[in-house]
Design a protein around this motif. Structure first.
Motif, mmCIF file in Angstrom:
data_model
loop_
_atom_site.group_PDB
_atom_site.id
_atom_site.type_symbol
_atom_site.label_atom_id
_atom_site.label_comp_id
_atom_site.label_asym_id
_atom_site.label_seq_id
_atom_site.Cartn_x
_atom_site.Cartn_y
_atom_site.Cartn_z
ATOM 1 N N GLU A 393 -35.524 21.484 22.926
ATOM 2 C CA GLU A 393 -36.403 22.549 22.475
ATOM 3 C C GLU A 393 -36.322 23.763 23.138
ATOM 4 O O GLU A 393 -36.177 23.784 24.528
ATOM 5 N N LEU A 395 -37.737 27.221 24.818
ATOM 6 C CA LEU A 395 -39.091 27.658 24.750
ATOM 7 C C LEU A 395 -38.779 29.214 25.023
ATOM 8 O O LEU A 395 -37.720 29.761 25.572
ATOM 9 N N SER A 425 -39.600 27.090 20.112
ATOM 10 C CA SER A 425 -40.995 27.339 20.407
ATOM 11 C C SER A 425 -41.444 28.475 21.095
ATOM 12 O O SER A 425 -41.038 29.104 22.139
ATOM 13 N N GLN A 427 -43.638 31.419 21.962
ATOM 14 C CA GLN A 427 -45.013 31.534 22.499
ATOM 15 C C GLN A 427 -45.542 32.684 23.263
ATOM 16 O O GLN A 427 -44.576 33.599 23.436
ATOM 17 N N TYR A 441 -40.882 21.939 29.376
ATOM 18 C CA TYR A 441 -40.122 22.767 28.288
ATOM 19 C C TYR A 441 -38.943 21.834 28.588
ATOM 20 O O TYR A 441 -38.591 21.188 29.783
#
Length: 550
Positions: A393, A395, A425, A427, A441
């Protein structure tokens, strides 16, 4: 930070608007009248700007990012501040300090200045603030930037009491600072936000609310934070109690928080913003505009590769990820704003050796785009891990431009590394910083702007357990070189320089990070904006000398 930051940072968001740096913001210039010497009193002195993110923190002991540092640089003031040439000029200090023969003891006189509640700024405000930063209970990520102070590292680690720190208010107007060793850039270092003073009585009165709202902060800089609508906008107003208020021409600096480039350009076109950053498609649209500008920055963006993750703990996996994507394509096509591909950490045209050689030119590129070698490393990594399918993933920031970069990375990595699946992801800025700090992360899109004019501001980020390491990286030889460059080699600047060059090489032998690009910025700026100073380290911008001339 400009870290920075973090500093820090920085760091770091030049993508969503050119205003971002270790996370960032915009920059400034100077003059006390119009460019032709005429008075600017008849012109409304209001500057309207865009910011890409909410202010994460207004506590100078806790801030780690460029957005916070930029605002603080304009509402607070340390012993010194940066001028148009990035030289340290008087802030709260009154005259030249007295320096001991060995360069380790500095004695500063504090000028007659006031906080925004009328209290005098005193030497005790500096002693309190610096001890607050290094008090282990504060958990200040940027505490390490003070490690040149005597006993600072031991105090920060809890091995010595705070009263053993080498800072002492001799009286209200006299501040004595003791150093572990002489620091050639100490004045410039003291311009950084972590070294700002704080009024102990006010901070204590506010308790855990200090720095959270415009009215829970005291100001001693050219402006005050007069309005703060979280996640929407904030406003600076001229500080009537500032010691050099007659130099400050702007009455207001208004910031709208805008994460979409098109929205920012529309605000510029409709006269609601005086400066707007441009993403790639807008560069092509506006490059012939008379108000179109570009500039190079000293911020470097990179992928943090979290070695707490089982896959990224594998060196072959890290090398595969770095080699598998086209940095030139990212810079030339997706960014299209003067950014250049990076195969390094320390930026070019930032600092030079004692004999005048640019750090970047000396160390050269420390990586390459090579899909075939990337596939070889990836195959070895999968064999070592016993996996055919791997999920990671990314970040990411939540801006429009960052989303495009994330999608580009996902496409490149998944296409060139068989069996890899990348999710993203996105944010908000503050939450992203928090997740990185916690190590929650896999890999992340990050950046750093220099905090002071020395390679160390980049290199010491990645020492073992460093507060900005945030990815479980550790190499004893790297740590040793950094420590030597901070201590025993300060009397041999050539050897110190070589140690920093060698440390950067180790970082890439270990492929601790995957560098992305050294930032460039493309933007539109109204010609009536004058003397807005833009800095190459520390906070991005100074508005103290800026003015509007129409």
């Amino acid at each position: 930070m400009k870290k920075k930051l973090s500093f820090l940072l920085v760091l770091v968001l030049a993508l969503s608007t050119f205003l971002a740096a270790c996370g960032g913001n915009e920059k400034s210039s100077e003059d006390n009248s119009g460019g032709d010497g005429e008075s600017t009193e008849k012109t409304k002195q209001v500057l309207n700007l865009l910011e890409s993110a909410e202010i994460p923190s207004m506590d100078s002991a806790l801030a780690t990012d460029a957005v916070s540092f930029n605002v603080m640089n304009n509402v607070f003031e340390g012993l010194y501040r940066l001028d148009e040439n990035d030289k340290a000029v008087e802030g709260m200090v009154d005259g030249e300090p007295t320096i001991s023969e060995d360069g380790k003891t500095w004695t500063f006189k504090i000028k007659d200045a006031k906080w925004s509640n009328g209290d005098p700024v005193t030497a005790k405000d500096f002693e309190y603030a610096w001890k607050k930063v290094l008090n282990p209970d504060t958990a200040a990520e940027y505490g390490y930037i003070m490690y040149d102070l005597k006993n600072a590292a031991k105090v920060h680690a809890g091995d010595l009491p705070v009263d053993q720190l080498g800072v002492k208010a001799i009286d209200d107007k006299t501040l004595e600072v003791q150093l572990e060793t002489k620091v050639p850039y100490f004045k410039e270092l003291l311009t950084f936000a972590t070294f700002y003073p704080q009024n102990e009585a006010f901070v204590t009165e506010q308790g855990d609310q200090y720095g959270l709202e415009a009215n829970t902060i005291l100001y001693n800089g050219p402006f005050v934070l007069s309005e703060w609508k979280h996640e929407q906008s904030f406003q600076l107003k001229k500080n009537p109690d500032y010691w050099e208020k007659d130099v400050v021409k702007l009455e207001e600096v208004n910031f709208n928080i805008v994460k979409d480039t098109a929205t920012g350009v529309n605000l510029y076109e409709t006269g609601k913003a005086d400066i707007a950053g441009l993403s790639a498609e807008f560069v092509d649209q506006y490059k012939e505009d008379e108000n179109f500008k570009t500039r190079a920055e000293t911020s470097v963006y990179f992928l943090r590769l979290n070695q707490e993750n089982e896959v990224l703990a594998n060196l072959d996996a890290r090398k595969a990820i770095d080699m598998a994507w086209d940095k030139q394509g990212l810079a030339d096509v997706l960014l299209n704003n003067g950014s250049i591909p990076a195969n390094f950490l320390v930026p070019g045209e930032f600092v030079s050796s004692p004999d005048g050689n640019d750090f970047r030119e000396t160390n050269g590129d420390l990586g390459t785009y090579d899909v075939e070698k990337a596939k070889e490393h990836w195959t070895k990594a999968k064999e070592a891990l016993g996996k055919d399918k791997i999920e990671l993933e990314l970040l990411n920031y939540d801006s429009e431009s960052s989303r495009k970069v994330g999608e580009y990375l996902k496409e490149q990595l998944e296409s060139n590394l068989e069996g890899l699946s990348v999710s993203i992801s996105q944010q908000p800025f503050k939450q992203k910083l928090d997740l990185e700090t916690k190590g929650e992360y896999d890999f992340s899109f990050a950046g750093w702007g220099p905090d002071y004019p020395d390679p160390m501001t980049f290199v010491d980020m990645f020492v073992t357990d460093g507060s900005h390491n945030q990815m479980g990286y550790s190499n004893p030889e790297y740590d040793k070189l950094v420590e030597q460059a901070k201590t025993t080699l300060l009397d041999d600047l050539d050897a110190r320089w070589q140690a920093l060059l060698d440390a950067e090489k180790i970082l890439f032998e270990d492929q601790a990070i995957s560098p992305m690009y050294q930032a460039g910025v493309a933007y539109l700026e109204q010609p009536y904006v004058k003397d807005l100073y833009r800095h190459s380290f520390g906070a991005d911008n100074s508005y103290k000398w800026a003015y509007i001339e129409k």
